[in-house]
Design a protein around this motif. Structure first.
Motif, PDB file in Angstrom:
ATOM      1  N   MET A   1      12.528  13.088   2.453  1.00 60.67           N
ATOM      2  CA  MET A   1      11.877  12.083   3.294  1.00 60.67           C
ATOM      3  C   MET A   1      11.165  12.720   4.484  1.00 60.67           C
ATOM      4  O   MET A   1      10.112  12.246   4.913  1.00 60.67           O
ATOM      5  CB  MET A   1      12.901  11.050   3.771  1.00 60.67           C
TER       6      MET A   1
ATOM      7  N   CYS B   1       7.957  13.861   3.120  1.00 52.37           N
ATOM      8  CA  CYS B   1       7.099  12.693   2.880  1.00 52.37           C
ATOM      9  C   CYS B   1       6.530  12.157   4.186  1.00 52.37           C
ATOM     10  O   CYS B   1       5.368  11.731   4.239  1.00 52.37           O
ATOM     11  CB  CYS B   1       7.885  11.601   2.152  1.00 52.37           C
ATOM     12  N   ASP B   2       7.343  12.161   5.233  1.00 55.25           N
ATOM     13  CA  ASP B   2       6.852  11.735   6.551  1.00 55.25           C
ATOM     14  C   ASP B   2       5.711  12.631   7.005  1.00 55.25           C
ATOM     15  O   ASP B   2       4.674  12.155   7.495  1.00 55.25           O
ATOM     16  CB  ASP B   2       7.983  11.789   7.587  1.00 55.25           C
TER      17      ASP B   2
ATOM     18  N   THR C   1       5.554   8.163   3.316  1.00 56.73           N
ATOM     19  CA  THR C   1       6.773   7.355   3.356  1.00 56.73           C
ATOM     20  C   THR C   1       6.523   5.882   3.070  1.00 56.73           C
ATOM     21  O   THR C   1       7.240   5.260   2.264  1.00 56.73           O
ATOM     22  CB  THR C   1       7.473   7.501   4.726  1.00 56.73           C
ATOM     23  N   ASN C   2       5.518   5.298   3.714  1.00 59.68           N
ATOM     24  CA  ASN C   2       5.251   3.861   3.522  1.00 59.68           C
ATOM     25  C   ASN C   2       4.915   3.544   2.080  1.00 59.68           C
ATOM     26  O   ASN C   2       5.359   2.525   1.531  1.00 59.68           O
ATOM     27  CB  ASN C   2       4.115   3.398   4.440  1.00 59.68           C
ATOM     28  N   ASP C   3       4.145   4.418   1.436  1.00 58.86           N
ATOM     29  CA  ASP C   3       3.785   4.198   0.033  1.00 58.86           C
ATOM     30  C   ASP C   3       5.025   4.241  -0.862  1.00 58.86           C
ATOM     31  O   ASP C   3       5.161   3.428  -1.781  1.00 58.86           O
ATOM     32  CB  ASP C   3       2.783   5.256  -0.433  1.00 58.86           C
ATOM     33  N   ILE C   4       5.901   5.186  -0.594  1.00 55.85           N
ATOM     34  CA  ILE C   4       7.113   5.313  -1.407  1.00 55.85           C
ATOM     35  C   ILE C   4       8.043   4.120  -1.193  1.00 55.85           C
ATOM     36  O   ILE C   4       8.659   3.619  -2.146  1.00 55.85           O
ATOM     37  CB  ILE C   4       7.828   6.641  -1.086  1.00 55.85           C
ATOM     38  N   GLU C   5       8.139   3.639   0.037  1.00 55.91           N
ATOM     39  CA  GLU C   5       9.012   2.505   0.332  1.00 55.91           C
ATOM     40  C   GLU C   5       8.561   1.243  -0.405  1.00 55.91           C
ATOM     41  O   GLU C   5       9.366   0.345  -0.671  1.00 55.91           O
ATOM     42  CB  GLU C   5       9.031   2.241   1.842  1.00 55.91           C
ATOM     43  N   GLN C   6       7.286   1.159  -0.735  1.00 55.96           N
ATOM     44  CA  GLN C   6       6.756  -0.018  -1.425  1.00 55.96           C
ATOM     45  C   GLN C   6       6.943   0.067  -2.941  1.00 55.96           C
ATOM     46  O   GLN C   6       6.742  -0.927  -3.646  1.00 55.96           O
ATOM     47  CB  GLN C   6       5.269  -0.195  -1.098  1.00 55.96           C
TER      48      GLN C   6
ATOM     49  N   LYS D   1      11.503   3.487  -5.227  1.00 53.56           N
ATOM     50  CA  LYS D   1      11.286   4.475  -4.168  1.00 53.56           C
ATOM     51  C   LYS D   1      11.220   5.902  -4.732  1.00 53.56           C
ATOM     52  O   LYS D   1      10.459   6.152  -5.642  1.00 53.56           O
ATOM     53  CB  LYS D   1      12.347   4.318  -3.085  1.00 53.56           C
TER      54      LYS D   1
END
Length: 263
Positions: A131, A134-135, A140-145, A149
């Protein structure tokens, strides 16, 4: 299968070593095939540990070839590539590449989860380290959606359906995860939109001074971040200096570059 193995079992071939990231290319020449025009011709430059250097120039000027020769993907026919005082031909290719993170122009992924694809560069990385990478890559935002995940599966035909900017940032995250002393970036911003490129520039600022970075790029916003700029043309070095010196020498215009897919 008939190709000779890269790994040299000779005990004199270094098995383990930590590198500081001092790169010296000394009069290196390379042709992709016999009879072809040289992709590199007498190319020389030096990058000190933790420096950031941009490589600019028109299409087919040898920019990407420089990165591939440093990676020992291709062996130069003349001259030397010296890493921390050692010719890279004396270094086990496996050890060499363990100390280099590389983002190619075209991102490649294997059938598996996002986490598995990221861990190709660092197999023992924790979820927290994934993470963090990814940050840094603004992913991160794309993966959270995504429905699952980091455990979302990609590969096969699903890769082709992913946005090019997402794939590029995933490739960047994989390189950042490695935390190698040397980072090679080949046109890292070519598929990023304005916001993603702005985030990438912020990432470069955070990485600057922590590792040696060589970046092929045509974007002035990337070039101006670097400590030095190497300008290439027809496989030869035409200029080497700070961004200010390079821009002044071209009457405050961008160094000669082309937004090509191959260099």
């Amino acid at each position: 299968m008939k190709l000779k193995t890269e790994v040299n079992p000779n005990p004199d071939n270094l098995s383990q070593r930590e590198f500081g990231g001092h790169i010296l290319m000394d009069r290196v020449s390379f042709r992709y095939r016999q009879g072809a025009e040289p992709a590199l011709l007498g190319t020389s430059f030096e990058v000190l540990p933790n420096e950031m250097m941009a490589v600019v120039g028109p299409n087919a000027s040898g920019k990407s070839t420089i990165l591939k020769v440093i990676l020992a993907m291709y062996q130069n026919q003349a001259g030397q590539v010296i890493l921390d005082g050692m010719d890279i031909r004396q270094i086990n290719p496996l050890v060499l590449r363990q100390n280099i993170a590389y983002v190619p122009q075209e991102s490649r992924f294997f059938h598996g989860t996002i986490a598995q694809n990221l861990r190709l560069s660092h197999p023992t990385a924790s979820d927290e380290e994934l993470m963090e990478a990814c940050d840094l890559a603004n992913l991160t935002n794309d993966i959270e959606q995504l429905p699952e995940k980091l455990e979302t599966r990609i590969g096969d035909h699903t890769v082709h359906g992913l946005p090019s900017g997402f794939k590029q940032r995933l490739s960047l995250a994989r390189a950042f995860l490695k935390k190698a002393p040397i980072l090679l970036l080949d046109e890292p911003g070519q598929t990023l939109d304005f916001e993603a490129d702005k985030a990438f520039i912020d990432s470069l600022k955070k990485l600057k001074g922590t590792c040696t970075i060589i970046m092929v790029s045509h974007r002035p916003s990337h070039v101006k971040l670097c400590d030095k700029v190497l300008s290439m043309e027809n496989g030869m070095v035409v200029n080497l200096g700070t961004p200010d010196e390079i821009y002044q020498s071209t009457d405050n215009q961008t160094p000669q570059v082309e937004d090509g897919n191959r260099s």
